[in-house]
Design an enzyme around this catalytic site. Structure first.
Site, short mmCIF file in Angstrom:
data_model
loop_
_atom_site.label_atom_id
_atom_site.label_comp_id
_atom_site.label_asym_id
_atom_site.label_seq_id
_atom_site.Cartn_x
_atom_site.Cartn_y
_atom_site.Cartn_z
N GLU A 1 0.70 -1.08 0.04
CA GLU A 1 -0.47 0.21 -0.47
C GLU A 1 0.91 1.58 0.45
OE1 GLU A 1 -2.45 0.12 3.32
OE2 GLU A 1 -3.92 -1.81 2.10
N TYR B 1 -10.97 -4.94 3.36
CA TYR B 1 -10.17 -4.04 4.34
C TYR B 1 -10.48 -4.18 5.41
CZ TYR B 1 -5.88 -1.08 6.74
OH TYR B 1 -5.04 -0.40 7.23
N ASP C 1 -6.29 9.64 9.52
CA ASP C 1 -4.98 9.50 9.93
C ASP C 1 -4.69 10.01 11.28
OD1 ASP C 1 -4.30 7.61 7.80
OD2 ASP C 1 -4.71 8.97 6.30
#
Length: 263
Positions: free
Chosen positions: A49, A175, A60
């Protein structure tokens, strides 16, 4: 069949779990980042990734945010990120590369041009965290038509009513975000992850890869044992942020990969 599909078919045949590693493109600078990128497959990474640095990375945590800032300050751009992938492909035509980031840089480039350039650079899939399924016409459907997998995230709050929508048009792998909140936060627990992975697998044949909160080889092994593989990002990026050399970073990655592959 994309490189991602081929990789997971190979892993299934070998009865191995996947180890996926995330790095921020251009962190701390282009050359160092390129050295780490090129070294990941030999360190045991099955899928890479590659983060696209962005000025407002809302999903994030501090570790990835700082990595993006370092990369941007060093002059990293979306084009340079594609250049990294193209340079990687000169010596490796099998390891899948997934671009991970936010829609804004892609939108600014233009979706059609971006997909054309990404395909030419050897990109295999996209994880765009701020495009929900309701916006599939924006990028997901065009990406699939261009031969790229569009990988979606599911979380502990993705209930059975929402899950089918999340899985619609998802390809490559799913994911699963093991914990609520931002990247680099609490540690994942296999006891919490196991029933969630089983629940998701009741709805899809896609591999389910678990990320967030995996920081050690032992944790990678534990979580991989209840899923199809694991993703580690913040723990790797943290070492880069501390100024460790590419060789030291790759040694750490090797240990994580060995843990996942023991599962």
């Amino acid at each position: 069949m994309t490189r991602i599909d081929a990789k997971f078919a190979q892993l299934r045949a070998e009865e191995k779990k996947a180890f996926v590693a995330y790095i921020m493109a251009g962190d701390p600078d282009f050359d160092s980042s390129m050295e780490v990128l090129r070294g990941l497959p030999a360190a045991g990474v099955d899928v890479i990734e590659l983060g696209i640095p962005f000025t407002d990375p809302m999903a994030d945590g501090p570790t990835i945010q700082l990595a993006g800032q370092r990369a941007l300050e060093a002059g990293q751009t979306l084009q340079k990120t594609l250049d990294m992938a193209a340079a990687f492909r000169e010596a490796d035509d099998t390891t899948p590369i997934v671009l991970m980031g936010y829609y804004n840089p892609i939108y600014n480039r233009g979706v059609d041009k971006f997909l054309e350039d990404a395909s030419a650079a050897g990109i295999d899939g996209l994880i765009i965290v701020d495009l929900p399924p309701e916006e599939d016409d924006e990028l997901c459907i065009p990406a699939q038509k261009a031969g790229l997998n569009f990988i979606r995230l599911a979380t502990p709050t993705t209930d059975d009513k929402r899950l089918p929508k999340v899985l619609t048009n998802t390809s490559g792998f799913l994911y699963y975000v093991s914990i609520t909140g931002i990247t680099g936060a609490a540690e994942a627990q296999a006891g919490d992850v196991r029933p969630e992975v089983a629940r998701i697998k009741a709805h899809t044949d896609l591999p389910v890869i678990v990320g967030f909160g995996i920081k050690t080889p032992g944790a990678a092994e534990e979580i991989a044992s209840v899923a199809d593989g694991v993703v580690v990002g913040s723990a790797i990026v943290d070492l880069i942020g501390k100024g460790k050399s590419p060789a030291e970073v790759l040694d750490f990655v090797r240990g994580l990969a060995e843990g996942a592959h023991r599962a």
